[in-house]
Design a protein around this motif. Structure first.
Motif, PDB file in Angstrom:
ATOM      1  N   LYS A 184      45.957  51.932  48.314  1.00 25.47           N
ATOM      2  CA  LYS A 184      45.086  51.925  47.146  1.00 25.47           C
ATOM      3  C   LYS A 184      43.623  51.832  47.577  1.00 25.47           C
ATOM      4  CE  LYS A 184      48.365  49.342  44.224  1.00 25.47           C
ATOM      5  NZ  LYS A 184      48.521  48.102  43.410  1.00 25.47           N
ATOM      6  N   VAL A 185      42.729  52.178  46.662  1.00 24.78           N
ATOM      7  CA  VAL A 185      41.310  51.906  46.865  1.00 24.78           C
ATOM      8  C   VAL A 185      41.106  50.395  46.789  1.00 24.78           C
ATOM      9  CG1 VAL A 185      39.010  52.101  45.824  1.00 24.78           C
ATOM     10  CG2 VAL A 185      40.469  54.116  46.013  1.00 24.78           C
ATOM     11  N   LEU A 186      40.432  49.826  47.780  1.00 21.56           N
ATOM     12  CA  LEU A 186      40.080  48.417  47.705  1.00 21.56           C
ATOM     13  C   LEU A 186      38.822  48.272  46.853  1.00 21.56           C
ATOM     14  CD1 LEU A 186      40.586  47.081  51.349  1.00 21.56           C
ATOM     15  CD2 LEU A 186      42.238  47.269  49.490  1.00 21.56           C
ATOM     16  N   SER A 187      38.800  47.251  46.022  1.00 25.56           N
ATOM     17  CA  SER A 187      37.626  47.024  45.186  1.00 25.56           C
ATOM     18  C   SER A 187      37.357  45.538  45.078  1.00 25.56           C
ATOM     19  CB  SER A 187      37.813  47.639  43.798  1.00 25.56           C
ATOM     20  OG  SER A 187      38.959  47.119  43.155  1.00 25.56           O
TER      21      SER A 187
ATOM     22  N   GLU B  97      37.981  57.271  42.256  1.00 26.53           N
ATOM     23  CA  GLU B  97      37.900  55.903  42.779  1.00 26.53           C
ATOM     24  C   GLU B  97      37.710  54.897  41.645  1.00 26.53           C
ATOM     25  OE1 GLU B  97      36.062  56.810  47.224  1.00 26.53           O
ATOM     26  OE2 GLU B  97      34.705  56.659  45.503  1.00 26.53           O
ATOM     27  N   LYS B  98      36.904  55.248  40.659  1.00 23.88           N
ATOM     28  CA  LYS B  98      36.735  54.357  39.503  1.00 23.88           C
ATOM     29  C   LYS B  98      38.060  54.171  38.771  1.00 23.88           C
ATOM     30  CE  LYS B  98      31.815  55.330  38.725  1.00 23.88           C
ATOM     31  NZ  LYS B  98      30.814  55.977  37.836  1.00 23.88           N
ATOM     32  N   PHE B  99      38.853  55.225  38.697  1.00 22.25           N
ATOM     33  CA  PHE B  99      40.177  55.142  38.072  1.00 22.25           C
ATOM     34  C   PHE B  99      41.000  54.047  38.753  1.00 22.25           C
ATOM     35  CE2 PHE B  99      44.583  56.193  37.426  1.00 22.25           C
ATOM     36  CZ  PHE B  99      44.666  56.799  36.183  1.00 22.25           C
ATOM     37  N   GLN B 100      41.003  54.032  40.095  1.00 25.64           N
ATOM     38  CA  GLN B 100      41.781  53.035  40.825  1.00 25.64           C
ATOM     39  C   GLN B 100      41.154  51.648  40.747  1.00 25.64           C
ATOM     40  OE1 GLN B 100      43.710  54.183  44.590  1.00 25.64           O
ATOM     41  NE2 GLN B 100      42.811  56.204  44.302  1.00 25.64           N
ATOM     42  N   ILE B 101      39.825  51.585  40.712  1.00 23.73           N
ATOM     43  CA  ILE B 101      39.152  50.299  40.533  1.00 23.73           C
ATOM     44  C   ILE B 101      39.567  49.676  39.202  1.00 23.73           C
ATOM     45  CG2 ILE B 101      36.890  49.224  40.134  1.00 23.73           C
ATOM     46  CD1 ILE B 101      35.753  51.272  42.174  1.00 23.73           C
ATOM     47  N   VAL B 102      39.642  50.493  38.163  1.00 23.56           N
ATOM     48  CA  VAL B 102      40.091  50.018  36.846  1.00 23.56           C
ATOM     49  C   VAL B 102      41.547  49.562  36.913  1.00 23.56           C
ATOM     50  CG1 VAL B 102      40.620  50.725  34.485  1.00 23.56           C
ATOM     51  CG2 VAL B 102      38.427  51.345  35.506  1.00 23.56           C
ATOM     52  N   GLU B 103      42.404  50.315  37.592  1.00 28.97           N
ATOM     53  CA  GLU B 103      43.810  49.907  37.731  1.00 28.97           C
ATOM     54  C   GLU B 103      43.913  48.551  38.422  1.00 28.97           C
ATOM     55  OE1 GLU B 103      46.748  53.706  37.822  1.00 28.97           O
ATOM     56  OE2 GLU B 103      45.698  53.300  39.706  1.00 28.97           O
ATOM     57  N   ASN B 104      43.137  48.361  39.487  1.00 24.52           N
ATOM     58  CA  ASN B 104      43.128  47.065  40.173  1.00 24.52           C
ATOM     59  C   ASN B 104      42.743  45.948  39.206  1.00 24.52           C
ATOM     60  OD1 ASN B 104      43.749  48.321  42.608  1.00 24.52           O
ATOM     61  ND2 ASN B 104      41.654  48.267  43.393  1.00 24.52           N
TER      62      ASN B 104
ATOM     63  N   ALA C 100      21.531  33.328  34.958  1.00 22.32           N
ATOM     64  CA  ALA C 100      22.441  32.800  33.939  1.00 22.32           C
ATOM     65  C   ALA C 100      23.110  31.497  34.363  1.00 22.32           C
ATOM     66  CB  ALA C 100      23.502  33.838  33.592  1.00 22.32           C
ATOM     67  N   LYS C 101      23.001  31.153  35.672  1.00 22.30           N
ATOM     68  CA  LYS C 101      23.638  29.944  36.207  1.00 22.30           C
ATOM     69  C   LYS C 101      25.142  29.945  35.935  1.00 22.30           C
ATOM     70  CE  LYS C 101      19.574  28.515  37.429  1.00 22.30           C
ATOM     71  NZ  LYS C 101      19.155  28.643  38.850  1.00 22.30           N
ATOM     72  N   ALA C 102      25.754  31.118  36.065  1.00 21.18           N
ATOM     73  CA  ALA C 102      27.179  31.258  35.803  1.00 21.18           C
ATOM     74  C   ALA C 102      28.005  30.712  36.959  1.00 21.18           C
ATOM     75  CB  ALA C 102      27.514  32.735  35.582  1.00 21.18           C
ATOM     76  N   LYS C 103      29.172  30.202  36.622  1.00 15.28           N
ATOM     77  CA  LYS C 103      30.154  29.862  37.643  1.00 15.28           C
ATOM     78  C   LYS C 103      30.809  31.157  38.100  1.00 15.28           C
ATOM     79  CE  LYS C 103      31.192  25.347  35.604  1.00 15.28           C
ATOM     80  NZ  LYS C 103      32.248  24.482  35.009  1.00 15.28           N
ATOM     81  N   ILE C 104      31.259  31.192  39.356  1.00 13.82           N
ATOM     82  CA  ILE C 104      31.756  32.456  39.908  1.00 13.82           C
ATOM     83  C   ILE C 104      32.962  32.250  40.808  1.00 13.82           C
ATOM     84  CG2 ILE C 104      30.067  32.291  41.783  1.00 13.82           C
ATOM     85  CD1 ILE C 104      30.103  35.303  42.002  1.00 13.82           C
ATOM     86  N   GLY C 105      33.843  33.254  40.797  1.00 14.04           N
ATOM     87  CA  GLY C 105      34.913  33.387  41.773  1.00 14.04           C
ATOM     88  C   GLY C 105      35.014  34.855  42.118  1.00 14.04           C
ATOM     89  N   ALA C 106      35.454  35.188  43.331  1.00 12.26           N
ATOM     90  CA  ALA C 106      35.432  36.594  43.740  1.00 12.26           C
ATOM     91  C   ALA C 106      36.606  36.926  44.649  1.00 12.26           C
ATOM     92  CB  ALA C 106      34.122  36.928  44.434  1.00 12.26           C
ATOM     93  N   LEU C 107      37.147  38.127  44.451  1.00 12.81           N
ATOM     94  CA  LEU C 107      38.283  38.613  45.222  1.00 12.81           C
ATOM     95  C   LEU C 107      38.087  40.070  45.599  1.00 12.81           C
ATOM     96  CD1 LEU C 107      41.253  37.345  42.981  1.00 12.81           C
ATOM     97  CD2 LEU C 107      40.396  36.249  45.068  1.00 12.81           C
ATOM     98  N   VAL C 108      38.862  40.510  46.603  1.00 12.83           N
ATOM     99  CA  VAL C 108      39.061  41.930  46.859  1.00 12.83           C
ATOM    100  C   VAL C 108      40.436  42.290  46.321  1.00 12.83           C
ATOM    101  CG1 VAL C 108      39.400  43.700  48.627  1.00 12.83           C
ATOM    102  CG2 VAL C 108      37.561  42.037  48.871  1.00 12.83           C
ATOM    103  N   LEU C 109      40.496  43.353  45.534  1.00 11.59           N
ATOM    104  CA  LEU C 109      41.749  43.803  44.922  1.00 11.59           C
ATOM    105  C   LEU C 109      42.226  45.086  45.591  1.00 11.59           C
ATOM    106  CD1 LEU C 109      40.712  43.343  41.172  1.00 11.59           C
ATOM    107  CD2 LEU C 109      41.778  41.660  42.698  1.00 11.59           C
ATOM    108  N   GLY C 110      43.525  45.346  45.509  1.00 10.34           N
ATOM    109  CA  GLY C 110      44.095  46.582  46.031  1.00 10.34           C
ATOM    110  C   GLY C 110      44.677  46.472  47.428  1.00 10.34           C
ATOM    111  N   ALA C 111      44.551  45.302  48.066  1.00 10.84           N
ATOM    112  CA  ALA C 111      45.128  45.103  49.399  1.00 10.84           C
ATOM    113  C   ALA C 111      46.584  44.656  49.270  1.00 10.84           C
ATOM    114  CB  ALA C 111      44.313  44.083  50.182  1.00 10.84           C
ATOM    115  N   ARG C 112      47.249  44.506  50.404  1.00 10.17           N
ATOM    116  CA  ARG C 112      48.655  44.112  50.400  1.00 10.17           C
ATOM    117  C   ARG C 112      48.849  42.646  50.041  1.00 10.17           C
ATOM    118  NH1 ARG C 112      51.127  46.473  55.964  1.00 10.17           N
ATOM    119  NH2 ARG C 112      52.821  45.102  55.298  1.00 10.17           N
ATOM    120  N   ALA C 113      47.766  41.884  50.031  1.00  9.17           N
ATOM    121  CA  ALA C 113      47.815  40.466  49.690  1.00  9.17           C
ATOM    122  C   ALA C 113      46.457  40.084  49.109  1.00  9.17           C
ATOM    123  CB  ALA C 113      48.114  39.629  50.938  1.00  9.17           C
TER     124      ALA C 113
END
Length: 306
Positions: free
Chosen positions: A123-126, A155-162, A263-276
């Motif tokens: 998959k495309v990683l995003s 690629e945007k199609f796969q980013i949306v799927e992720n 905005a002083k927002a709280k944040i969390g972040a991931l890479v999607l589309g990998a095997r884990a």
């Protein structure tokens, strides 16, 4: 499962799930180890730490982090070797999640994408940055602010799927996805508007399922009902977006940092589309942000294992 609308709810959900093992590349960093300590206190993860052993042990003593025999430290001063070792642990089934520590994103991703030892899935990683914005009643996901420089329509199609897969894991059964551009009308001279319109039509034709996708939207009418109404935009996504699909990395990166610093927002972040699940935060992000990212990964891992 009800929709998770705060990071507190995500952490609570992670606490209810089986604990996972997180392999941390270049773990010799105070914020990283404070996040490790917090995650252990919440009982959501165990850890395998890769990096400079003496530095990891020194910081651990200072912050009161006790590591078990299973949470061994692989001593290496070579950052790339630490990344490869952490990624390999996940690939070999010795860990469930890999996490970026005090290492440049490019070096970390090089290990993720390694042909023999990496976590490619086909998959495309995003990248997704999830924000809890003060005064907003649900989480906002921004994708992709860190990996894909100028994604094409496929690629945007796969980013949306992720992104749909992650939203479902967070209890958002039909996420509202706004494809962003500078304007909210289709302009043949602006590729972002053409891509947005194409994705919206693909959604209507059931080529992209599990979400409501519309666009193009400018940022204001994607997140403000009042703005959308003022401009006469009629869409179930208008003003109510769960996901903001940015047109390119520049727009995404600026939006990401605006959320954090203005905005002083709280944040969390991931890479999607990998095997884990892959935890990928900025080296400047706080221990809190890294904890929230770990919690996101735990929830994602549980959904992937169903």
């Amino acid at each position: 499962m009800s929709k998770l609308t705060t990071f507190q709810a995500i952490v609570a959900k992670a606490e209810s799930l089986p604990s996972v093992t997180v392999a941390v590349a270049a773990a010799d960093d105070r914020e990283v180890l404070e996040a490790v300590l917090d995650a252990k206190k919440h009982g959501i993860a165990q850890f395998q730490l890769y990096g400079k052993k003496q530095e990891i042990e020194r910081i651990s003593r200072e912050i009161g982090l006790t590591l078990t025999a299973e949470e061994f430290i692989t001593d290496t001063t070579n950052v790339q070797a630490a990344c490869i070792a952490a990624v390999s642990a996940v690939r070999e089934g010795k860990a469930d999640v890999v996490m970026k520590g005090m290492v440049q994103t490019a070096d970390f991703l090089r290990a993720i994408l390694h042909k023999e030892k990496g976590l490619r899935s086909g998959k495309v990683l995003s990248h997704v940055a999830t924000f809890e914005v003060p005064g907003y009643d649900h989480l906002i996901h921004v994708t992709d602010p860190a990996l894909n420089v100028a994604p094409t329509l496929p690629e945007k199609f796969q980013i949306v799927e992720n992104m749909i897969e992650l939203c479902h894991a967070l209890g958002c059964e039909e996420p509202k996805i706004a494809a962003l551009a500078a304007v909210e009308v289709v302009n043949p001279n602006m590729q972002a508007t053409l891509d947005a319109a194409a994705l919206a039509q693909m959604n209507r034709r059931k080529q992209l399922k599990g979400a409501i996708i519309d666009g193009p939207f400018a940022l204001d009418n994607a997140v403000s009902v009042e703005s959308a109404e003022h401009k006469g935009i009629e869409s179930p996504v208008a003003g109510k977006a769960d996901v903001l699909l940015v047109p390119d990395i520049e727009a995404g990166n600026i939006l990401y940092k605006s959320m954090v610093y203005f905005a002083k927002a709280k944040i969390g972040a991931l890479v999607l589309g990998a095997r884990a699940p892959v935890v990928l935060t900025s080296r400047a992000d706080s221990a809190e942000a890294k904890l929230y990212s770990i919690a996101l990964a735990v929830v994602q891992a549980a959904n992937s294992n169903r």
